[in-house]
Scaffold this active site. Structure first.
Site, PDB file in Angstrom:
ATOM      1  N   ASP A 102      22.911 -18.687 -33.402  1.00  0.00           N
ATOM      2  CA  ASP A 102      23.893 -19.395 -34.231  1.00  0.00           C
ATOM      3  C   ASP A 102      24.804 -20.315 -33.431  1.00  0.00           C
ATOM      4  O   ASP A 102      25.615 -21.037 -34.015  1.00  0.00           O
ATOM      5  CB  ASP A 102      24.750 -18.390 -35.016  1.00  0.00           C
ATOM      6  CG  ASP A 102      24.074 -17.931 -36.290  1.00  0.00           C
ATOM      7  OD1 ASP A 102      22.996 -18.458 -36.614  1.00  0.00           O
ATOM      8  OD2 ASP A 102      24.632 -17.047 -36.975  1.00  0.00           O
ATOM      9  N   ILE A 129      14.462 -17.296 -31.590  1.00  0.00           N
ATOM     10  CA  ILE A 129      14.680 -16.534 -32.817  1.00  0.00           C
ATOM     11  C   ILE A 129      14.025 -17.198 -34.024  1.00  0.00           C
ATOM     12  O   ILE A 129      13.215 -16.595 -34.722  1.00  0.00           O
ATOM     13  CB  ILE A 129      16.190 -16.342 -33.075  1.00  0.00           C
ATOM     14  CG1 ILE A 129      16.879 -15.762 -31.835  1.00  0.00           C
ATOM     15  CG2 ILE A 129      16.410 -15.437 -34.286  1.00  0.00           C
ATOM     16  CD1 ILE A 129      16.404 -14.398 -31.425  1.00  0.00           C
ATOM     17  N   ARG A 185      29.572 -23.271 -46.459  1.00  0.00           N
ATOM     18  CA  ARG A 185      29.023 -21.921 -46.480  1.00  0.00           C
ATOM     19  C   ARG A 185      29.559 -21.080 -45.335  1.00  0.00           C
ATOM     20  O   ARG A 185      29.531 -19.849 -45.420  1.00  0.00           O
ATOM     21  CB  ARG A 185      27.494 -21.961 -46.397  1.00  0.00           C
ATOM     22  CG  ARG A 185      26.789 -22.520 -47.632  1.00  0.00           C
ATOM     23  CD  ARG A 185      25.277 -22.425 -47.500  1.00  0.00           C
ATOM     24  NE  ARG A 185      24.897 -21.087 -47.077  1.00  0.00           N
ATOM     25  CZ  ARG A 185      24.144 -20.822 -46.014  1.00  0.00           C
ATOM     26  NH1 ARG A 185      23.702 -21.797 -45.251  1.00  0.00           N
ATOM     27  NH2 ARG A 185      23.852 -19.568 -45.704  1.00  0.00           N
TER      28      ARG A 185
END
Length: 427
Positions: free
Chosen positions: A313, A335, A405
């Protein structure tokens, strides 16, 4: 749709409050399904995903009330109560909006003995199969059926049974679902190769506050002794380590200095190490962590991996920052296989990035230039904002619903530290 307009080239200076963690909040919210008593969550971020999850819980019979929040405050206090579940079906029209919706599966089966959940949606960053979630429930005795895009899980005797869950590879979401389900299972559950992310520990601490019996926090083996029932609790969502890391990159790419108020150093070791390796100065403060530019940015070699290694992330944000490094960096994504969609947009702004399979070669450039760019997912959108903060001229970031978000009131936070940034309509 809205767009964000940035006129870059200004170093950022000051303090940025770090909000409650998105990834922790979306894990704590479904805990309300495990008890008929109130669960109060403090420091809950104001995010589109949190609102969507709250709406999903409402559909299942959970009442939600917001207490004491003012428009000028960051975060909220929300009390959730599932006195009686009115449905055990999580429908497609809600679940399709975000993958975290799958986290109602374990709690529903644990409490109600059954659940029917649509296969989830979310950012298009690659395959994130739910197989491990389902195998975990099977290990606890659930019978599963997949049909017409829905997963139906049933506990044959009305209650899950303790068992051993061995994950073949680390999965944060599957660990979270397994942990919640195991709290009300009969007997002992052992979760092996469990994810160790700080958000998992945050979830376990909340469940313990509700009366769960869990051992092995911060390790890859969690042991859960099932209890007959859980009770209500009040719990504060941990600060968002990814938001903190993103604003740290803003200090680096603009040549500024930002105090990340509320950031917890112990939850982001690889992020802070990466910042230091890139030549930034990282200092403890009484209220958090300060990250400051300290000369030219240095190139890095980074590879994403499960915690405590470098998080996927943060890959896009570091990539944006490293476009201004003095040299060539190499980033490898292990990932998600489709997490370089921001590369063409950064190159439109003058970056020099070449994707080679799972790796990206980032050659530092002397300057970035503002341009219209399109966000493709949550973290990619933040990388474009970071590039815009450093670019000469004006940058327009479109599809900013991705940002909404995961970043609470981003423009306000950046304006407060000197950024020329605003939200405009008419995408």
């Amino acid at each position: 749709m809205d767009r964000i307009v940035i006129r870059g080239g200004k170093p950022l200076w000051g303090r940025i409050p770090i909000s409650g963690a998105k990834n922790a909040a979306l894990t704590l919210l479904p805990c309300a399904l495990l008890t008929d008593e109130p669960l109060t969550l403090r420091n809950l971020p104001r995010l589109a995903d949190v609102d969507s999850f709250g709406h999903l819980l409402n559909q299942l019979g959970v009442s939600t009330t917001v207490e004491g929040a003012r428009p000028d405050e960051f975060g909220r206090v929300m009390t959730l109560r599932a006195s009686k579940l009115t449905s055990t079906v999580a429908p497609y029209d809600i679940v399709r909006k975000m993958r975290a919706s799958i986290l109602v599966l374990g709690p529903l089966v644990a409490r109600a003995g059954q659940a029917t959940v649509s296969l989830p949606g979310g950012c298009a960053i690659g395959m994130r199969p739910v197989d491990l979630h389902l195998k975990a429930l099977e290990a606890l005795g659930a019978e599963l059926e997949i049909a017409a895009g829905y997963v139906k899980a049933v506990a044959p005797k009305g209650r899950l049974q303790g068992g051993t869950i061995r994950f073949p590879f680390v999965s944060v979401g599957a660990t979270e679902n397994a942990l919640m389900a195991a709290t009300l299972a009969r007997g002992t559950t052992v979760i092996e190769n469990a994810a160790r992310e700080p958000e998992i520990t945050d979830l376990a601490k909340c469940l313990i506050a509700m009366g769960a019996r869990i051992e092995g926090l911060r390790t890859d083996t969690l042991t859960v002794e099932g209890v007959e029932r859980l009770h209500g609790a009040t719990y504060a969502v941990m600060p968002d380590r990814i938001e903190a890391g993103s604003y740290a990159c803003a200090a680096g790419i603009t040549g500024g200095s930002l105090e990340l108020v509320g950031a917890r150093k112990e939850t982001m070791p690889s992020i802070l190490s990466g910042l230091e390796d890139a030549g930034l100065l990282v200092e403890d403060t009484p209220d958090g962590v300060r990250v400051s530019a300290d000369g030219a940015l240095k190139p890095l070699s980074l590879s994403t991996a499960p915690y405590p290694a470098f998080p996927t992330d943060m890959q896009a944000q570091f990539m944006a920052m490293l476009t201004r490094a003095d040299g060539t960096s190499l980033l490898t994504e292990t990932i998600f296989e489709n997490r370089y969609m921001h590369v063409p947009e950064l190159n439109r702004m003058g970056a020099d990035i070449e994707v080679r399979g799972r790796s990206a070669v980032v050659r530092g450039v002397d300057r970035l230039v503002g341009a219209p760019v399109m966000a493709t997912d949550l973290r990619a959108s933040m990388s474009l904002v970071l590039a815009g903060l450093a670019a000469e001229g004006e940058t327009e970031v479109h599809r900013v619903y991705h940002l909404d978000r995961g970043y609470e009131r981003l423009e306000e936070k950046l304006q407060a530290v000197g950024a020329d940034i605003e939200r405009a309509g008419g995408d």
